[in-house]
Scaffold this active site. Structure first.
Site, mmCIF file in Angstrom:
data_model
loop_
_atom_site.group_PDB
_atom_site.id
_atom_site.type_symbol
_atom_site.label_atom_id
_atom_site.label_comp_id
_atom_site.label_asym_id
_atom_site.label_seq_id
_atom_site.Cartn_x
_atom_site.Cartn_y
_atom_site.Cartn_z
ATOM 1 N N LEU A 121 44.971 40.728 -3.245
ATOM 2 C CA LEU A 121 44.047 39.865 -3.088
ATOM 3 C C LEU A 121 43.116 39.971 -1.597
ATOM 4 O O LEU A 121 42.152 39.546 -1.495
ATOM 5 C CB LEU A 121 44.078 38.494 -3.413
ATOM 6 C CG LEU A 121 44.523 38.315 -4.952
ATOM 7 C CD1 LEU A 121 44.659 36.740 -5.204
ATOM 8 C CD2 LEU A 121 43.488 39.228 -5.865
ATOM 9 N N GLY A 122 44.019 40.661 -0.661
ATOM 10 C CA GLY A 122 43.277 40.817 0.591
ATOM 11 C C GLY A 122 42.280 41.956 0.555
ATOM 12 O O GLY A 122 42.098 42.912 -0.469
ATOM 13 N N LYS A 123 41.566 42.144 1.781
ATOM 14 C CA LYS A 123 40.475 43.196 1.815
ATOM 15 C C LYS A 123 41.118 44.610 1.402
ATOM 16 O O LYS A 123 40.728 45.433 0.926
ATOM 17 C CB LYS A 123 39.689 43.031 2.996
ATOM 18 C CG LYS A 123 39.020 41.937 3.007
ATOM 19 C CD LYS A 123 38.047 41.751 4.162
ATOM 20 C CE LYS A 123 37.234 40.303 4.338
ATOM 21 N NZ LYS A 123 36.579 40.348 5.376
ATOM 22 N N GLY A 168 51.563 49.010 5.094
ATOM 23 C CA GLY A 168 50.170 49.362 6.175
ATOM 24 C C GLY A 168 50.145 47.784 7.121
ATOM 25 O O GLY A 168 49.341 47.756 7.867
ATOM 26 N N THR A 193 50.966 45.423 9.852
ATOM 27 C CA THR A 193 51.706 45.584 11.240
ATOM 28 C C THR A 193 52.238 44.256 11.710
ATOM 29 O O THR A 193 52.074 43.392 10.892
ATOM 30 C CB THR A 193 50.366 45.879 12.170
ATOM 31 O OG1 THR A 193 49.341 44.887 12.037
ATOM 32 C CG2 THR A 193 49.729 47.244 11.961
ATOM 33 N N HIS A 205 39.152 44.512 16.434
ATOM 34 C CA HIS A 205 39.342 44.222 15.161
ATOM 35 C C HIS A 205 38.566 43.052 14.622
ATOM 36 O O HIS A 205 38.115 42.098 15.500
ATOM 37 C CB HIS A 205 40.811 44.268 14.887
ATOM 38 C CG HIS A 205 41.462 45.513 14.697
ATOM 39 N ND1 HIS A 205 41.910 46.060 15.765
ATOM 40 C CD2 HIS A 205 42.007 46.229 13.724
ATOM 41 C CE1 HIS A 205 42.490 47.118 15.584
ATOM 42 N NE2 HIS A 205 42.432 47.274 14.038
ATOM 43 N N LYS A 248 42.301 39.276 11.810
ATOM 44 C CA LYS A 248 43.527 40.060 11.829
ATOM 45 C C LYS A 248 44.523 39.122 12.761
ATOM 46 O O LYS A 248 44.231 38.537 13.684
ATOM 47 C CB LYS A 248 43.170 41.214 12.842
ATOM 48 C CG LYS A 248 44.338 41.961 13.127
ATOM 49 C CD LYS A 248 44.260 43.544 13.867
ATOM 50 C CE LYS A 248 45.335 44.247 14.043
ATOM 51 N NZ LYS A 248 46.186 44.424 12.850
ATOM 52 N N GLY A 269 48.684 47.727 15.665
ATOM 53 C CA GLY A 269 49.714 48.703 15.507
ATOM 54 C C GLY A 269 49.371 49.710 15.999
ATOM 55 O O GLY A 269 50.056 50.762 16.768
#
Length: 266
Positions: free
Chosen positions: A13-15, A100, A102, A156, A160, A166
């Protein structure tokens, strides 16, 4: 026709998770078989945008999903607090991991590598899936042969969680591989505000910016007598990461152990 690679997405459900669902579902060599996210509930499982059009199980419990669908690969875009536990669960079930998220510590990477070998499977930890970002890191390493001073600025979005990114850490590591061990700069500095000179990784300063409106951006700034060289990469849309995500899923098939950085799969 060869069997498709069965893929689940953690942090669906994250982007980044949502983009990954679309990318995996659209690829003819991959089969999207499930999604996991702690925000799922029995009431909202099929009411979350793209998920409404997918006939896949969606659970808050990753282990439950794995036991039900028996995937080949788990893609993780969760958060620094959850990723290590998710990867352990997947590897213990002999599922290849493409990470993916980090924020993994060195000791955690070592443990995941041992776990991958013990279960004869693979784990890919990818700081940045954008092809351009990987090239930026490669070019920075090459430039380090000709410049002796550098600083990194990474920018970012304001959601974040970890800093520095990373990608910034990996870039500094690659530059330091080229330079080797060096003594600190023989310059006395006075920080009027503690931390204003950024973090220090192997005597390379890294500065982190977090602002709404940004996605993922980085500048590597080299300085020398009478000149400077700036290498910059910008990601304006998360869709730009998806060719890399799909490529890594396919490249990890049959691999064992740890792959750290997408440049090792190009």
């Amino acid at each position: 026709m060869e069997n498709k690679i069965r893929v689940i997405v953690a942090g669906a459900l994250g982007k980044m998770g949502r983009e990954t669902l679309k990318a995996v579902n659209a690829d003819k060599e991959l089969e999207l078989v499930g999604a996991a996210d702690v925000k799922f509930s029995d009431a909202n499982m099929k009411e979350e945008g793209i998920l409404a059009g997918l006939n896949i199980p969606c659970y808050p419990d990753l282990e439950r999903l794995i036991n039900e669908v028996k995937p080949d690969v788990m893609v993780d875009f969760t958060n620094p607090q959850a990723v290590f536990g998710n990867a352990k669960i997947a590897l213990q079930n002999k599922i290849t991991c493409v990470i993916g998220t980090t924020g993994l510590k060195d000791i955690e990477l070592e443990q995941l590598e041992k776990l991958a070998y013990a279960n004869e499977t693979g784990v890919a930890v990818i700081p940045n899936f954008a092809i351009g970002a990987v090239l930026m890191m490669k070019f920075a390493r090459e430039a380090a042969e000709y410049f002796s001073d550098v600083e990194i600025i990474e920018l970012h979005h304001d959601q974040k969680m970890d800093a520095p990114s990373g990608t910034a850490i990996k870039t500094a590591e690659l530059i330091n591989e080229r330079w080797g061990i060096r003594p600190p700069r023989a310059v006395r500095e006075l920080e009027k505000i503690p931390g204003c000179r950024g973090g220090n990784l192997g005597n390379i300063r890294i500065h982190s910016v977090r602002l709404p409106g940004l996605v993922a951006h980085q500048e590597v700034i080299f300085g020398g007598p009478g000149q400077s060289l700036t290498i910059r990469h910008d990601s304006f849309d998360r869709a730009g990461f998806m060719p890399g995500v799909v490529m890594v899923i396919k490249k990890m098939a049959g691999r064992k152990g740890l792959v750290y950085g997408m440049e090792n799969l190009l």
